[in-house]
Every structure is written in structure tokens, then in C-alpha cells.
Design a protein around this motif. Structure first.
Motif, PDB file in Angstrom:
ATOM      1  N   HIS A 257       0.838  -1.197   0.000  1.00  0.00           N
ATOM      2  CA  HIS A 257       0.000   0.000   0.000  1.00  0.00           C
ATOM      3  C   HIS A 257       0.878   1.254   0.000  1.00  0.00           C
ATOM      4  O   HIS A 257       1.909   1.290   0.677  1.00  0.00           O
ATOM      5  N   GLN A 261      -2.936   5.400   0.279  1.00  0.00           N
ATOM      6  CA  GLN A 261      -3.942   4.340   0.372  1.00  0.00           C
ATOM      7  C   GLN A 261      -4.193   3.944   1.820  1.00  0.00           C
ATOM      8  O   GLN A 261      -5.341   3.747   2.237  1.00  0.00           O
ATOM      9  N   LYS A 290      -7.348   3.330  -6.599  1.00  0.00           N
ATOM     10  CA  LYS A 290      -8.669   3.457  -5.966  1.00  0.00           C
ATOM     11  C   LYS A 290      -9.385   2.120  -5.885  1.00  0.00           C
ATOM     12  O   LYS A 290     -10.087   1.834  -4.912  1.00  0.00           O
ATOM     13  N   VAL A 293      -8.553   0.183  -2.860  1.00  0.00           N
ATOM     14  CA  VAL A 293      -9.210   0.757  -1.676  1.00  0.00           C
ATOM     15  C   VAL A 293     -10.670   0.309  -1.625  1.00  0.00           C
ATOM     16  O   VAL A 293     -11.175  -0.092  -0.562  1.00  0.00           O
ATOM     17  N   ILE A 433      -6.479  10.366  -2.877  1.00  0.00           N
ATOM     18  CA  ILE A 433      -5.240   9.599  -3.039  1.00  0.00           C
ATOM     19  C   ILE A 433      -4.302  10.438  -3.903  1.00  0.00           C
ATOM     20  O   ILE A 433      -4.543  10.615  -5.096  1.00  0.00           O
TER      21      ILE A 433
END
Length: 686
Positions: A257, A261, A290, A293, A433
Motif C-alpha cells: 500500500h 492508500q 482506488k 481501496v 489519493i
């Protein structure tokens, strides 16, 4: 039911004097069907006239009002020539009055040796002065030419004079409305009452204070509606969803990550653990991660015993999400299903039963997932991808699919400037982000003239021979899927001649779903080297081996769209290139767009520039979402006034008694005036 004070404004235009079915039909072309539409159909310019006794060289190029006496008419020798009426002014100068059509009207309106009042632009034509298509009136009869005339947006069949008369009728009908603006703000800005501001804006489009006040009213209604929506959502009790990490802990991720994130997932997890339903907008540039996530948010819901739904704007993107989730979650025992307009019969019934009995954990789909017959056993989280393609009403529809309001996460890869975030998503918390996953290098962007198309094709040949894959996006010929598809078909035909049928695939919006899927699957598997497409591949398509993007007719695309298309490459380890092929002539705006694309890969900077160049309606996709855009407020108004309007609306709710207080009753009228009551579904009269 609207307050009685507004009834006259929401009456049909046919209630105005002289407006019958034919005029109403013409007005409808301008989106004018009610009196209020006329009221906010404001002039965009002004004609200044000067009344003079005689023509002079210093008046050439100006709009003049003269008393003239016609003395000779010269009809055209052929049907194509102009009709000329020669007339003398007070000093004996000759002025030619020119008509390119309707000579009969000219003869009738300009009888010989009788004085007429003539107005129009005085021009020099060779050695003579002329006025083309002047307005003519008889002294002492009818309205005299106005010195200062506002100019309205028109359609064929409606003259500016007629529009001015209709606008005047609408202003006459406008009632005096109670004041909804906070008194100290109105005093500071020196804003006049609403009705006076409307009248002034119609008289003079350069009346800055009046136009600014009307723009503020609209933005205030927008901000108040969003705050009411947020307030209502906060009153609802949802279901707290606390993850156990039983599933997330088993996820095999392609990379660690990013810090961004981790921060965003923490914000989402914190929201979902509350009884108040989450309302969060997730912004992230193309390729920022994204989807990962969203995946973890959905797994939190499943770990907590709830279902999750993922809404995508296109079938291509929905099927790609489905395949990705199935691949990642298959070994974890998570049941993922898909529902689009293509699922029929038993396949559809099986999905509906699985949702109702809870055996389906995650549903992926298009608009079909919030249709009436779709019922969930325990919908805990709704995720909307590419939020700019949808509107507030569609967000609410999905939210109503649960017994208790689900948590809502909306995502966009089209970075939205802060001002537009405030006006379109003011009821939401915002996460961003702002960091790319490791290993992603910026895409090199070059602008190439279409005169070098043969060189581009030769370069594409070398790229394919080296084992690379490429996209070739065809231009927006006009606002028509048919013509775009035709352009793509022709480009695919030419490239197949060059590279062979088996190396070139074609995807466009008119193809049937299974046909598109087969081509996309072949491209993803590497069987097809060049994918020719329209903008159906704008979002979501992920083929890491495709490292070359060619966009033909690039000057016809908007900045955000170019950025999205460029984002289809640069998704793997290899160096990626985007070639923007431009036509021979460029507008200043197109030149600026292409220069910025070459200069930066920063989606947020591109979004700010896109706002400046195209305005909020285009960026937010209001045509697709069905959301009504601003009618009065311009981009610069939104930027300057949205923060003030939000503070004022918050003050009304926090200090001034909300909608039940004296100012709140006036604010209720403002909400109805701009029909924001429909957007939130909360405001009721009485």
C-alpha cells in the motif's frame, strides 16, 4: 406543492400574452417552457445606439438612430442580389438601406418621400454609407428604437425584440420575494432585493452587482440543499460494520500500500464502524489505486456479515471489475456476481435469488443493480465508480436498496477542483489519493500533426513487431455514436490492411456486449496487438502490456477525457507513450489543451485548467447524470461565491433556526425557485 408566491413564475409560457403553440415550440428549443425559464434567460450582451441628426465619418461602425427620407428604390436584377433603398438624412447625405431578402417588406416600410426612423449599424461600402437590414418605424407610431438594447441568446424564428418583450413580461410577473441572504452579507455586497436584481440584469447584462446576486442565489440554494441532504443522512441510523481482517489479511496484493492508500482506508474503516452511514467521496488520479481501496472497503462489509454493491458506468468496466474481483477473491470463499442489462432469464433470476438469500457477498453491475426488482438481504456498502457519470438521484436510489441506509463510497478518477467538489458533493466527506503506486513512470506525451500519419503508422509497426500492444482512439466526429463508430471502423479497416486481420481489433458503443467482451479478452490476452476504439475505453480498461496510446483528432477532446484515455497506458513496468495526433488548424483553446497534456501528467492540475476552459457542467458530466447544472452562475461565480454560500447556509442551519425560522422560510422559497427541493427530496411546503 410550491409556495403560492411562486405560482406565477412556474406557469407555462403559453400564459403570457401572444405566446401560442408555435412560439412556445420555438422557445422550447432554448429550454424555455415556463415563465421562470424566461426570467433566468438573461441577456449576454448589449447594443448601444446613438441618436444623431445626420451621418458622419466618425459614426461608421456604430449603431445609429436617424430620421431618413427614402427617395429611390433599386430592386435586384436577379433573385440573389440585395434590395437597396436610397434615403437622405438631415444634412442631405445619402444612405443606402440594404435588404437581402423580403423586398416587399422594404417597399412597404420605406415609402418614397416619407420620413422614417431608421436604426442599425452605419457601415462604409466603397464610396457610400449603408445600413444592412435596419429597423424601421414611423415617427409617432409604435415604440421608438431604444438607446441601449440587451441582446439575448436566440433561436431561428425568435427575434431579439420579441425575446426582450417576453423577458419584460416575465419580470412584470415576478413577485417581491422575502430575503434569504444573511442581512450583513447583503449589506456588505450592496445587493439589491431579488426582484430589483432580476429587472436590472435584464436591462443591462453588464450590471455586475445584479448578476452576481442572482448567481449567489443559485449557489446558495445548491449549498443549502447539500447541507440538508448531509443533515438528513446524519440523522439516519445505519449499521456499524466492523471488519475482522479475516479476509483482508489473506489478500495477495501486487504491491505494498502507498501511504495515501493506508490513510484513505483508515478514514473509510473509521466511517464504516459508525452507526451514521458513511458518505465519502474518494478522488484519485488515473492509476492511483482506488480500486484496491474499494476492494478492501467491500471486504470490511463482508467480514462484518453484510453485502456490498459496486456500480460502474459502463458494461465494459463492470465486467472488468467482476473479472478482477473474481480472480482476487475466488480463493477466499467470497461469492462475487455480476448484473447488467445483458443478464437475462435463469442467469438473472439466479443473481436475484442470491442477493435476496444473502449467498452473494458482492454484486458488480451497471444501473441494473438498483432496479426495482433487485432486493438485497443485507446491503451494507454501496460503491459507485466514476461518480461523475451519475447524479445525486442515482446515489439515493442505490442507498434505498437496504432496510437501513448503507454506507456509501463514491469514487472518481476525474480529479475535481475544490470549488466543484463543494458545489456537487458538499454533503460528503472527501478523501484524496495523492500518491502513485511504486514502479509507475509518467507517460511521455507527444503532439504530432496528422500530416505525419504515415510516420505514426510506421512507428506503430515497429512497436508491434517488438511485441508491444497499442490503443488507437478515433476522433469525435460529431456528437453521435454512429459517426464515431464509422470513424473507428474505417481506421480499423486501414490498419488491418497494414498489419493483418488477426492483429487488429475494434470496439465501439454500437457493438453487442458479447462481441465487445470477446475483442477485449483477446486484447488483454495479447492475441490482438492494436485495439481501435471510440471513447468506450475511456475508463477502467487495464492491459499492462499496452504501452502506446494513439489519439486521433486529439484537438476535439476535452482535457479530462484526454487524461483519462492516456491513463489506459503506463499501467505496467514498461515505458509508455501517448501520441496526440492533431488536425491542421487549431483554436487557441485546443492549442492550450494539447500543450498542457504534453507538459504534465498531474490530473489535479489538468482538472483545474479544464474547469477554466470548459466550465463546471462539462466536467461534472451533467449531461450523463441528469443533474441540472447552474443556469445563472458562471465558473468564476462558483469559484468566488461557493465558499461564502456554504458558510451562509451553515449559519442558517446552526444559528438562524433552520428552515422553520423567518430567514429559513425565505430560504425555502429560494430552494423551490431553483428546484433544489427535488434534488434532496426533503423540503415540503406548509
Amino acid at each position: 406543492m410550491r409556495p403560492d408566491v411562486l405560482n406565477a413564475l412556474f406557469a407555462e409560457v403559453e400564459t403570457l400574452p401572444g405566446v401560442g403553440p408555435q412560439v412556445a415550440k420555438l422557445l422550447k428549443k432554448l429550454d424555455i417552457t415556463r415563465v421562470i425559464d424566461l426570467l433566468y434567460h438573461l441577456p449576454t450582451g448589449v447594443i448601444d445606439r446613438v441618436r444623431v441628426p445626420a451621418a458622419s465619418p466618425s459614426l461608421v461602425g456604430r449603431n445609429v438612430i436617424l430620421e431618413l427620407k427614402p427617395y429611390q428604390a433599386r430592386e435586384p436584377r436577379s433573385g440573389r442580389g440585395p434590395m437597396r433603398v436610397f434615403a437622405s438624412d438631415g444634412d442631405g447625405n445619402t444612405i443606402s438601406l440594404v435588404y437581402f431578402n423580403n423586398p416587399g417588406w422594404a417597399k412597404k416600410s420605406l415609402p418614397m418621400d416619407q420620413v422614417r426612423i431608421v436604426s442599425g449599424k452605419l457601415e462604409q461600402y466603397g464610396d457610400e454609407w449603408q445600413i444592412i437590414h435596419p429597423d424601421v418605424s414611423e415617427p409617432g407610431k409604435g415604440p421608438a428604437p431604444v438607446i441601449r438594447e440587451p441582446v439575448y441568446p436566440l433561436t431561428e424564428g425568435i427575434t431579439n425584440k420579441r425575446m426582450r418583450e417576453l423577458a419584460g413580461e416575465s419580470v412584470e410577473r415576478a413577485p417581491d420575494l422575502p430575503e434569504w441572504i444573511e442581512p450583513s452579507l447583503a449589506a456588505r455586497e450592496a445587493w439589491r432585493p431579488w426582484r430589483a436584481a432580476v429587472a436590472e440584469a435584464h436591462q443591462d447584462p453588464n450590471a455586475t452587482d445584479a448578476c452576481r446576486r442572482l448567481a449567489y442565489d443559485e449557489i446558495f440554494a445548491n449549498q443549502l440543499a447539500l447541507l440538508l441532504l448531509r443533515q438528513s443522512a446524519r440523522r439516519n441510523r445505519g449499521v456499524p460494520l466492523v471488519g475482522t481482517d479475516a479476509l483482508i489479511g489473506k489478500l495477495k496484493l501486487p504491491y505494498e500500500h502507498t501511504g495515501a492508500q493506508r490513510r484513505v482506508i483508515g478514514e473509510i474503516r473509521g466511517d464504516m464502524e459508525q452507526a451514521v452511514p458513511m458518505l465519502r467521496l474518494l478522488q484519485g488520479d488515473v492509476g492511483s489505486g482506488k480500486t484496491l481501496v474499494a476492494l478492501e472497503a467491500m471486504l470490511i462489509a463482508v467480514e462484518a456479515g453484510a453485502q456490498a454493491a459496486l456500480l460502474a458506468p459502463t458494461e465494459i468496466l463492470a465486467r472488468q471489475h467482476f473479472e478482477t474481483l473474481t480472480r482476487q477473491l475466488g480463493s477466499l470463499g467470497v461469492h462475487v456476481a455480476i448484473l447488467t442489462g445483458r443478464e437475462k432469464g435463469r442467469a438473472r433470476e439466479s443473481v436475484l435469488m442470491g442477493l435476496a438469500d444473502g449467498s452473494i457477498d458482492i454484486l458488480v453491475g451497471t444501473h441494473a443493480i438498483f432496479q426495482e426488482k433487485v432486493a438485497y438481504k443485507k446491503l451494507g456498502l454501496a460503491v459507485i465508480d466514476e461518480q461523475h457519470r451519475f447524479g445525486v438521484s442515482q446515489r439515493l436510489l442505490l442507498s434505498q436498496k437496504a432496510e437501513r441506509p448503507p454506507h456509501l463510497l463514491v469514487m472518481t478518477a476525474t480529479p475535481i477542483p475544490r470549488t466543484l467538489t463543494l458545489t456537487q458533493y458538499g454533503e460528503m466527506d472527501v478523501s484524496r489519493i495523492d500518491e502513485m503506486p511504486p514502479g509507475r513512470s509518467p507517460v511521455e506525451t507527444r503532439v504530432i500533426s496528422d500530416e505525419k500519419l504515415a510516420d505514426v503508422v510506421a512507428g506503430l509497426g515497429r512497436h508491434v513487431a517488438a511485441g508491444g500492444q497499442a490503443y488507437w482512439v478515433c476522433p469525435l466526429v460529431e456528437e453521435s455514436a454512429t459517426s464515431d463508430a464509422a470513424a473507428a471502423e474505417e481506421r480499423a479497416r486501414l490498419l488491418k490492411v497494414r498489419f493483418g486481420d488477426d492483429k487488429v481489433g475494434l470496439v465501439h458503443g454500437r457493438m453487442k456486449g458479447p462481441e465487445k467482451d470477446a475483442v477485449m479478452a483477446a486484447f488483454a490476452a495479447g492475441g490482438i496487438a492494436v485495439l481501435v476504439a471510440t471513447t468506450v475505453i475511456e475508463v477502467g480498461v487495464d492491459v499492462p502490456n499496452a504501452t502506446l496510446m494513439i489519439i486521433e483528432g486529439a484537438e476535439r477532446f476535452g482535457l479530462a477525457q484526454l487524461h483519462q484515455l492516456r491513463g489506459r497506458v503506463g499501467r505496467g513496468a514498461g515505458k509508455s507513450t501517448c501520441l496526440l495526433i492533431r488536425g491542421p488548424s487549431l483554436t487557441e483553446s485546443a492549442r492550450a489543451r494539447l500543450a498542457l497534456m504534453r507538459e504534465t501528467n498531474d490530473g489535479f492540475r489538468i482538472a483545474e485548467e479544464d474547469l477554466r476552459l470548459r466550465g463546471p457542467g462539462e466536467i461534472l458530466g451533467t449531461r450523463q447524470s441528469g443533474e441540472e447544472g447552474f443556469r445563472v452562475a458562471k465558473v468564476e461565480d462558483v469559484e468566488a461565491l461557493a465558499p461564502i454560500a456554504q458558510s451562509d447556509a451553515q449559519l442558517l442551519l446552526d444559528r438562524d433556526g433552520g428552515l422553520s425560522g423567518p430567514r429559513g422560510q425565505a430560504a425555502r422559497v429560494c430552494l423551490y425557485l431553483f428546484e433544489r427541493d427535488q434534488a434532496v427530496g426533503l423540503i415540503r411546503s406548509g
